[in-house]
Motif scaffolding. Structure first.
Motif, short mmCIF file in Angstrom:
data_model
loop_
_atom_site.label_atom_id
_atom_site.label_comp_id
_atom_site.label_asym_id
_atom_site.label_seq_id
_atom_site.Cartn_x
_atom_site.Cartn_y
_atom_site.Cartn_z
N LEU A 1 0.82 -1.22 0.00
CA LEU A 1 0.00 0.00 0.00
C LEU A 1 0.85 1.26 0.00
O LEU A 1 0.41 2.32 -0.47
CB LEU A 1 -0.92 0.01 1.22
N ARG B 1 -5.24 -3.40 -5.74
CA ARG B 1 -4.13 -2.84 -6.51
C ARG B 1 -3.81 -3.79 -7.66
O ARG B 1 -4.12 -4.97 -7.62
CB ARG B 1 -2.89 -2.66 -5.64
N ALA C 1 3.25 3.18 -4.41
CA ALA C 1 2.42 3.45 -5.58
C ALA C 1 3.20 3.32 -6.88
O ALA C 1 2.61 3.30 -7.96
CB ALA C 1 1.84 4.87 -5.48
N PHE D 1 2.47 -0.73 -7.26
CA PHE D 1 1.10 -1.21 -7.19
C PHE D 1 0.14 -0.05 -7.42
O PHE D 1 0.13 0.92 -6.66
CB PHE D 1 0.84 -1.87 -5.83
N ASN E 1 -3.70 1.80 -8.37
CA ASN E 1 -5.15 1.75 -8.14
C ASN E 1 -5.94 1.77 -9.43
O ASN E 1 -7.05 1.25 -9.50
CB ASN E 1 -5.58 2.93 -7.27
N ASP F 1 -4.10 7.34 -9.44
CA ASP F 1 -2.73 7.16 -8.98
C ASP F 1 -2.02 8.51 -9.04
O ASP F 1 -2.45 9.42 -9.76
CB ASP F 1 -1.99 6.16 -9.88
#
Length: 397
Positions: free
Chosen positions: A60, A288, A63, A66, A68, A92
């Motif tokens: 998490l 994700r 970014a 992974f 969104n 993102d």
């Protein structure tokens, strides 16, 4: 992926299975032996389930690995088929950073403190109504649901008289036992409702959050973004806190020592944090997708693979502290994951905390003899909901 009708869920997937307040023991077993493991989703695709606290925080918090935005998906799942524009959880960095920066001032701890007198008044009004009605009452309908619903409506500028419709749609959207097509239809109906409100605010901005965003950032925020943000805040703003109030109260009523601490001003903040950790009402936060092939916890994850996270398993990971299967308001643990982690850490967390720190002590002090009006075994839990909670909680005093 085909467009054939999806099966209705009849058995909860492993990451949302609960036994009353507790996640299924299978999650603890996975956390120990296979903290990143492949599971089959309800729509037939594979996903990686992450159950260990440190690995959830790692994913998490990164970014760059992974994402969104479902455009990174190797195989687009049904929940991501609808238009992603405007949906903050699908953004993102840097787009997410820009949009969130406009919203953050409304959710600072200082700004939320200004709402405290109004929240206190709303809580007292509902306690008065409960007292006047007399026992038994359904705590969910009389207290846990209407308080956060009214607060978020006033904050956003959503007419509270529309609550029956948007609560009905919220239930459909979050109920995984409902056919996916019906859930997606409810989402579209909810967005259409919010689009009308945004249109009226564009013409005549009010003093609420939507009006503020239009007045101060009209050239920086699109209608789609306003609709997406307001819809997310309305959905999350009443569903999460209401379920925390219902579940948390039931748990406290079973443990007089913990109840006494939650009713005190000195310990209420600790009580809220421990209840958030212990309940972990959001089974898994926004999924994700791996931007490129990567590794997590020694497991190879392919580009475009879907990754989901078990918040209950993470929040009971022994790495956080000792004896986490028990509710202990006096404990010290690592920061919990109830509000997520990283750039998508829950924007409304200060508001949710404020509502709970006002509501729990007020309820427990007003009704010192509060107790369930039915055997606890008869209390109905929302087993298939994205946000875990109680369907109802009859109480007496």
């Amino acid at each position: 992926m085909t467009d054939s009708p999806l099966p209705v869920m009849t058995e909860a997937p492993v990451h949302i299975r609960r036994d009353a307040f507790d996640p299924t023991p299978e999650l603890a077993a996975l956390r120990e032996r296979a903290p990143v493991t492949k599971i089959r989703t309800m729509w037939g695709a594979d996903a990686w389930l992450v159950t260990r606290y440190e690995l959830i925080r790692e994913a998490l918090g990164d970014a760059s690995r992974f994402a969104n935005n479902p455009r990174h998906a190797a195989d687009l799942p049904p929940f991501a088929r609808q238009e992603a524009s405007g949906m903050l959880l699908n953004y993102d960095p840097p787009e997410h950073t820009s949009l969130r920066r406009l919203l953050t001032p409304e959710f600072t701890v200082r700004r939320i403190r200004r709402l405290q007198p109004r929240i206190e008044a709303i809580v007292e009004e509902h306690l008065d109504a409960m007292e006047q009605a007399g026992p038994p009452v359904d705590l969910v309908q009389a207290f846990a649901l209407p308080i956060p619903s009214l607060v978020i409506c006033e904050l956003l500028g959503v007419p509270y008289e529309d609550r029956e419709d948007f609560q009905r749609l919220s239930n459909l959207r979050l109920d995984m036992s409902v056919a996916m097509e019906e859930r997606l239809s409810a989402t579209q109906e909810s967005l259409a409702y919010m689009a009308k409100l945004v249109e009226s605010q564009r013409a005549d901005p009010g003093e609420d959050m939507i009006g503020m965003l239009i007045r101060e950032h009209a050239d920086k925020v699109t209608d789609a973004e306003l609709v997406g943000v307001a819809d997310l805040l309305l959905l999350a703003g009443h569903e999460t806190t209401s379920n925390m109030l219902g579940l948390g109260t039931l748990k406290l009523l079973q443990h007089p020592d913990q109840r006494a601490l939650a009713a005190s001003d000195e310990h209420v903040d600790a009580a809220v944090e421990e209840l958030l950790r212990y309940m972990s009402i959001t089974h898994t936060i926004a999924p994700r997708w791996a931007i490129e092939a990567t590794e997590l916890g020694g497991q190879r994850i392919g580009k475009g693979d879907l990754v989901i996270f078990s918040i209950p398993a993470g929040n009971r990971d022994p790495a956080m502290g000792e004896n986490l299967e028990q509710l202990d308001i006096g404990r010290k643990t690592a920061p919990h994951l109830a509000f997520g982690h990283g750039v998508h850490h829950c924007l409304g967390a200060p508001l949710a905390r404020m509502e709970m720190r006002v509501a729990y002590p007020a309820l427990l002090r007003r009704f010192p003899k509060l107790r369930p009006a039915v055997p606890v075994e008869e209390v109905e839990f929302r087993a298939f909901s994205v946000v875990y909670g109680l369907a109802s909680l009859p109480v007496t005093w």
